[in-house]
Write an enzyme that holds these catalytic residues in place. Structure first.
Site, mmCIF file in Angstrom:
data_model
loop_
_atom_site.group_PDB
_atom_site.id
_atom_site.type_symbol
_atom_site.label_atom_id
_atom_site.label_comp_id
_atom_site.label_asym_id
_atom_site.label_seq_id
_atom_site.Cartn_x
_atom_site.Cartn_y
_atom_site.Cartn_z
ATOM 1 N N VAL A 121 0.929 -1.251 -0.001
ATOM 2 C CA VAL A 121 -0.020 -0.076 0.001
ATOM 3 C C VAL A 121 0.786 1.412 -0.084
ATOM 4 O O VAL A 121 0.525 2.423 -0.713
ATOM 5 C CB VAL A 121 -1.011 0.039 1.008
ATOM 6 C CG1 VAL A 121 -1.717 1.181 1.471
ATOM 7 C CG2 VAL A 121 -1.989 -1.174 1.202
ATOM 8 N N GLY A 122 2.066 1.395 0.908
ATOM 9 C CA GLY A 122 2.810 2.226 0.943
ATOM 10 C C GLY A 122 3.467 2.658 -0.324
ATOM 11 O O GLY A 122 3.472 3.737 -0.790
ATOM 12 N N VAL A 175 10.610 2.052 13.874
ATOM 13 C CA VAL A 175 9.442 2.857 14.262
ATOM 14 C C VAL A 175 9.392 2.626 15.957
ATOM 15 O O VAL A 175 8.312 3.144 16.599
ATOM 16 C CB VAL A 175 8.188 1.875 13.651
ATOM 17 C CG1 VAL A 175 8.115 2.399 12.140
ATOM 18 C CG2 VAL A 175 8.374 0.371 13.965
ATOM 19 N N LYS A 234 -4.280 -4.640 13.975
ATOM 20 C CA LYS A 234 -5.018 -3.678 13.196
ATOM 21 C C LYS A 234 -5.900 -2.784 14.212
ATOM 22 O O LYS A 234 -6.100 -1.698 14.330
ATOM 23 C CB LYS A 234 -5.750 -4.063 12.077
ATOM 24 C CG LYS A 234 -4.812 -4.536 11.065
ATOM 25 C CD LYS A 234 -3.666 -3.548 10.779
ATOM 26 C CE LYS A 234 -2.327 -4.111 9.755
ATOM 27 N NZ LYS A 234 -1.441 -3.151 9.428
ATOM 28 N N LEU A 282 -10.138 -4.978 1.199
ATOM 29 C CA LEU A 282 -9.208 -5.945 0.253
ATOM 30 C C LEU A 282 -8.372 -5.059 -0.733
ATOM 31 O O LEU A 282 -8.698 -4.156 -1.000
ATOM 32 C CB LEU A 282 -10.250 -6.613 -0.658
ATOM 33 C CG LEU A 282 -9.442 -7.397 -1.711
ATOM 34 C CD1 LEU A 282 -8.569 -8.684 -1.105
ATOM 35 C CD2 LEU A 282 -10.316 -8.036 -2.754
#
Length: 229
Positions: A34-35, A86, A183, A208
């Site tokens: 996604v990133g 992180v 999540k 999705l």
């Protein structure tokens, strides 16, 4: 004595920013599926991007996406890559320098277990805290998942899923739904801290994520989703 003015040194993205009216945006982790596509979309729209890649992602060597980002950095003036930890928000601060927005796309390519749940929650907290410590970040776009909203004992009785819906933590633990638990807890932690620090945040809870490499790596799972199984 002859006075010689010092030349001000600027980073690659600061130089690009001088010729670009659009703000600098940070994407973390830019090497997730996604990133990476968010990164490409932002560059395509003329934004200057700080691509933050998690330090632990290099333990087993660079992934294909990480290699592509490194190659893109060589030719793209508006792209600068940062390797961050992180679990250390000071590390994140370096990638956030001069940025007006953060796209947070934390994910694990190695799957999820109970330990990974804790690491992702701590990472989400550090990302939000780092944004709060800057004077420039105006908004956080937090990538979560529909799995943070749907898992509970009586899910079949639910008619609507909205911003009030959360997956039941104990139900996720009982069935070892570690991805859903990660999540759920990380998004809840991000919301709580962003409101406490008075930061603007929105979350994206996709059902999705689909693309060429996803389908190639998980063809059976992808087809099951598309067939409604």
């Amino acid at each position: 004595m002859v006075w010689k003015p010092q030349l001000e040194t600027k980073t690659k993205t600061e130089r690009a920013r001088m010729d670009n009216e659009k703000p600098i945006v940070c994407v973390l982790d830019a090497s997730t599926y996604v990133g990476f596509w968010i990164l490409k979309g932002l560059l395509g729209r003329g934004f200057t991007v700080h691509a933050a890649i998690q330090k632990n992602g290099f333990d087993a060597g660079e992934t294909e996406i990480q290699k592509r980002i490194r190659e893109m950095e060589k030719v793209e003036e508006r792209l600068e890559v940062f390797v961050v930890d992180v679990l250390d928000y000071h590390s994140i601060l370096l990638a956030l320098k001069g940025c007006s927005a953060m796209f947070c796309c934390l994910d694990s390519s190695d799957g999820y277990d109970e330990k990974m749940v804790d690491l992702e929650v701590r990472g989400a907290i550090n990302v939000v805290e780092a944004c709060a410590q800057t004077e420039t970040v105006e908004k956080i776009v937090f990538t979560s998942s529909l799995t943070a909203a749907i898992w509970r004992e009586n899910i079949s009785s639910e008619k609507d899923v909205d911003e009030k819906s959360w997956s039941d933590q104990e139900f996720c633990r009982k069935l070892k739904l570690w991805y859903a638990l990660a999540k759920t807890l990380s998004e809840q932690a991000a919301w709580a801290l962003s409101m406490d620090r008075m930061l603007k945040m929105v979350s994206i809870n996709s059902g999705l994520v689909l693309g060429p490499s996803v389908a190639q790596q998980n063809p059976r799972t992808t087809m099951s989703y598309l067939n409604g199984n």
